[in-house]
Scaffold this motif. Sequence first.
Motif, PDB file in Angstrom:
ATOM      1  N   THR A  47       0.852  -1.181   0.000  1.00 49.75           N
ATOM      2  CA  THR A  47       0.000   0.000   0.000  1.00 49.75           C
ATOM      3  C   THR A  47       0.890   1.234   0.000  1.00 49.75           C
ATOM      4  OG1 THR A  47      -1.728  -1.178   1.189  1.00 49.75           O
ATOM      5  CG2 THR A  47      -1.832   1.221   1.214  1.00 49.75           C
ATOM      6  N   ALA A  48       0.630   2.129  -0.918  1.00 50.37           N
ATOM      7  CA  ALA A  48       1.406   3.368  -1.051  1.00 50.37           C
ATOM      8  C   ALA A  48       0.489   4.557  -0.814  1.00 50.37           C
ATOM      9  CB  ALA A  48       2.021   3.452  -2.439  1.00 50.37           C
ATOM     10  N   THR A  49       1.100   5.689  -0.577  1.00 49.16           N
ATOM     11  CA  THR A  49       0.369   6.932  -0.386  1.00 49.16           C
ATOM     12  C   THR A  49       0.726   7.884  -1.516  1.00 49.16           C
ATOM     13  OG1 THR A  49       0.495   6.621   1.997  1.00 49.16           O
ATOM     14  CG2 THR A  49      -0.077   8.819   1.224  1.00 49.16           C
ATOM     15  N   VAL A  50      -0.283   8.482  -2.115  1.00 48.02           N
ATOM     16  CA  VAL A  50      -0.054   9.427  -3.213  1.00 48.02           C
ATOM     17  C   VAL A  50       0.581  10.698  -2.639  1.00 48.02           C
ATOM     18  CG1 VAL A  50      -1.148  10.812  -5.011  1.00 48.02           C
ATOM     19  CG2 VAL A  50      -1.972   8.501  -4.539  1.00 48.02           C
ATOM     20  N   VAL A  51       1.745  11.052  -3.186  1.00 48.43           N
ATOM     21  CA  VAL A  51       2.462  12.251  -2.755  1.00 48.43           C
ATOM     22  C   VAL A  51       2.103  13.423  -3.656  1.00 48.43           C
ATOM     23  CG1 VAL A  51       4.745  13.257  -2.382  1.00 48.43           C
ATOM     24  CG2 VAL A  51       4.349  10.849  -1.885  1.00 48.43           C
ATOM     25  N   VAL A  52       2.087  13.175  -4.963  1.00 50.29           N
ATOM     26  CA  VAL A  52       1.723  14.193  -5.943  1.00 50.29           C
ATOM     27  C   VAL A  52       0.658  13.593  -6.844  1.00 50.29           C
ATOM     28  CG1 VAL A  52       2.525  15.649  -7.838  1.00 50.29           C
ATOM     29  CG2 VAL A  52       4.037  15.191  -5.906  1.00 50.29           C
ATOM     30  N   GLY A  53      -0.542  14.144  -6.799  1.00 49.73           N
ATOM     31  CA  GLY A  53      -1.627  13.680  -7.645  1.00 49.73           C
ATOM     32  C   GLY A  53      -1.591  14.353  -9.003  1.00 49.73           C
ATOM     33  N   ALA A  54      -2.286  13.779  -9.957  1.00 45.07           N
ATOM     34  CA  ALA A  54      -2.345  14.360 -11.303  1.00 45.07           C
ATOM     35  C   ALA A  54      -3.764  14.211 -11.838  1.00 45.07           C
ATOM     36  CB  ALA A  54      -1.362  13.663 -12.238  1.00 45.07           C
ATOM     37  N   SER A  55      -4.190  15.208 -12.583  1.00 37.90           N
ATOM     38  CA  SER A  55      -5.502  15.167 -13.212  1.00 37.90           C
ATOM     39  C   SER A  55      -5.443  14.250 -14.426  1.00 37.90           C
ATOM     40  CB  SER A  55      -5.893  16.581 -13.648  1.00 37.90           C
ATOM     41  OG  SER A  55      -7.058  16.538 -14.432  1.00 37.90           O
ATOM     42  N   CYS A  56      -6.551  13.646 -14.742  1.00 37.77           N
ATOM     43  CA  CYS A  56      -6.601  12.748 -15.904  1.00 37.77           C
ATOM     44  C   CYS A  56      -6.847  13.512 -17.208  1.00 37.77           C
ATOM     45  CB  CYS A  56      -7.684  11.695 -15.706  1.00 37.77           C
ATOM     46  SG  CYS A  56      -7.338  10.556 -14.357  1.00 37.77           S
ATOM     47  N   ASP A  57      -6.894  14.838 -17.151  1.00 38.65           N
ATOM     48  CA  ASP A  57      -7.127  15.643 -18.351  1.00 38.65           C
ATOM     49  C   ASP A  57      -5.954  15.591 -19.316  1.00 38.65           C
ATOM     50  OD1 ASP A  57      -9.543  16.352 -17.290  1.00 38.65           O
ATOM     51  OD2 ASP A  57      -8.866  18.299 -16.544  1.00 38.65           O
ATOM     52  N   ALA A  58      -4.750  15.609 -18.778  1.00 39.41           N
ATOM     53  CA  ALA A  58      -3.556  15.635 -19.623  1.00 39.41           C
ATOM     54  C   ALA A  58      -3.157  14.211 -20.002  1.00 39.41           C
ATOM     55  CB  ALA A  58      -2.407  16.309 -18.884  1.00 39.41           C
ATOM     56  N   PRO A  59      -2.840  13.981 -21.276  1.00 39.98           N
ATOM     57  CA  PRO A  59      -2.391  12.638 -21.664  1.00 39.98           C
ATOM     58  C   PRO A  59      -1.034  12.317 -21.036  1.00 39.98           C
ATOM     59  CG  PRO A  59      -2.246  14.142 -23.526  1.00 39.98           C
ATOM     60  CD  PRO A  59      -2.899  14.890 -22.401  1.00 39.98           C
ATOM     61  N   GLY A  60      -0.863  11.089 -20.618  1.00 38.03           N
ATOM     62  CA  GLY A  60       0.399  10.665 -20.028  1.00 38.03           C
ATOM     63  C   GLY A  60       0.639  11.197 -18.633  1.00 38.03           C
ATOM     64  N   ALA A  61      -0.427  11.560 -17.930  1.00 38.79           N
ATOM     65  CA  ALA A  61      -0.271  12.100 -16.575  1.00 38.79           C
ATOM     66  C   ALA A  61       0.211  11.000 -15.631  1.00 38.79           C
ATOM     67  CB  ALA A  61      -1.596  12.663 -16.086  1.00 38.79           C
ATOM     68  N   ASP A  62       1.226  11.306 -14.855  1.00 38.25           N
ATOM     69  CA  ASP A  62       1.762  10.375 -13.864  1.00 38.25           C
ATOM     70  C   ASP A  62       1.715  11.009 -12.490  1.00 38.25           C
ATOM     71  OD1 ASP A  62       2.362   8.271 -15.576  1.00 38.25           O
ATOM     72  OD2 ASP A  62       4.334   9.062 -16.052  1.00 38.25           O
ATOM     73  N   GLU A  63       1.615  10.176 -11.497  1.00 32.21           N
ATOM     74  CA  GLU A  63       1.604  10.645 -10.123  1.00 32.21           C
ATOM     75  C   GLU A  63       2.841  10.115  -9.412  1.00 32.21           C
ATOM     76  OE1 GLU A  63      -3.212  10.807  -9.528  1.00 32.21           O
ATOM     77  OE2 GLU A  63      -2.154   9.112  -8.680  1.00 32.21           O
ATOM     78  N   ARG A  64       3.117  10.624  -8.241  1.00 27.01           N
ATOM     79  CA  ARG A  64       4.212  10.141  -7.397  1.00 27.01           C
ATOM     80  C   ARG A  64       3.596   9.508  -6.163  1.00 27.01           C
ATOM     81  NH1 ARG A  64       8.842   9.831  -9.827  1.00 27.01           N
ATOM     82  NH2 ARG A  64       9.878   9.722  -7.828  1.00 27.01           N
ATOM     83  N   VAL A  65       4.133   8.354  -5.766  1.00 25.92           N
ATOM     84  CA  VAL A  65       3.666   7.672  -4.567  1.00 25.92           C
ATOM     85  C   VAL A  65       4.850   7.362  -3.657  1.00 25.92           C
ATOM     86  CG1 VAL A  65       1.612   6.636  -5.639  1.00 25.92           C
ATOM     87  CG2 VAL A  65       3.772   5.400  -5.686  1.00 25.92           C
ATOM     88  N   ARG A  66       4.551   7.206  -2.382  1.00 23.02           N
ATOM     89  CA  ARG A  66       5.565   6.846  -1.393  1.00 23.02           C
ATOM     90  C   ARG A  66       5.091   5.568  -0.717  1.00 23.02           C
ATOM     91  NH1 ARG A  66       6.301  11.617   1.550  1.00 23.02           N
ATOM     92  NH2 ARG A  66       7.831  12.196  -0.015  1.00 23.02           N
ATOM     93  N   PHE A  67       6.028   4.619  -0.559  1.00 23.07           N
ATOM     94  CA  PHE A  67       5.689   3.346   0.079  1.00 23.07           C
ATOM     95  C   PHE A  67       6.863   2.890   0.938  1.00 23.07           C
ATOM     96  CE2 PHE A  67       7.611   2.484  -3.979  1.00 23.07           C
ATOM     97  CZ  PHE A  67       8.468   1.421  -3.756  1.00 23.07           C
ATOM     98  N   THR A  68       6.567   1.975   1.831  1.00 18.84           N
ATOM     99  CA  THR A  68       7.597   1.411   2.699  1.00 18.84           C
ATOM    100  C   THR A  68       7.860  -0.016   2.262  1.00 18.84           C
ATOM    101  OG1 THR A  68       6.822   2.781   4.515  1.00 18.84           O
ATOM    102  CG2 THR A  68       8.226   0.918   5.088  1.00 18.84           C
ATOM    103  N   LEU A  69       9.143  -0.314   2.033  1.00 19.78           N
ATOM    104  CA  LEU A  69       9.545  -1.653   1.605  1.00 19.78           C
ATOM    105  C   LEU A  69      10.733  -2.094   2.449  1.00 19.78           C
ATOM    106  CD1 LEU A  69       9.154  -3.938  -0.479  1.00 19.78           C
ATOM    107  CD2 LEU A  69      10.840  -2.788  -1.894  1.00 19.78           C
ATOM    108  N   ASP A  70      10.570  -3.188   3.150  1.00 20.90           N
ATOM    109  CA  ASP A  70      11.623  -3.742   4.013  1.00 20.90           C
ATOM    110  C   ASP A  70      12.147  -2.699   5.002  1.00 20.90           C
ATOM    111  OD1 ASP A  70      11.382  -6.167   2.660  1.00 20.90           O
ATOM    112  OD2 ASP A  70      12.923  -5.602   1.195  1.00 20.90           O
TER     113      ASP A  70
END
Length: 141
Positions: A47-70
Amino acid sequence: MRISGAWAWAALGTGLFLLAVVVGAVADLLDLTGTPAPAPLSGRRVTATVVVGASCDAPGADERVRFTLDGSEREARFDGCGHVEGEPVEIALPADLSGEIVVSAAQTVRGEVVVGKGLGALLLVVSAAAGAAFVFLLRRA
């Protein structure tokens, strides 16, 4: 012995159909009919938490997520859109976690079995049959 015109066209249509089936089978075996395979997955979902969200209006929109691993916190590019900052999302991790990490929503990643591959091959065969039948009907008219 001479073959009548209708039978010759029927044989030609059948031959073209069989040729299309062979070409389709070879293309399917060489994996030329599907989409490119995604990066291999590690099989781990977190499970990750969205750090930077993005609108779906722009093509190729990507978001940033933060997660904990090990026990260490990591950040990755999330190939999704429409989430708000702080929203939890379940992600699937790639096998290679070096460099810039690109993750996908766990519910949308493609596994090792491609469900639509058999359907694509079947539709190719049906379209070949339709083309052969069309040639036969054109010749009869």
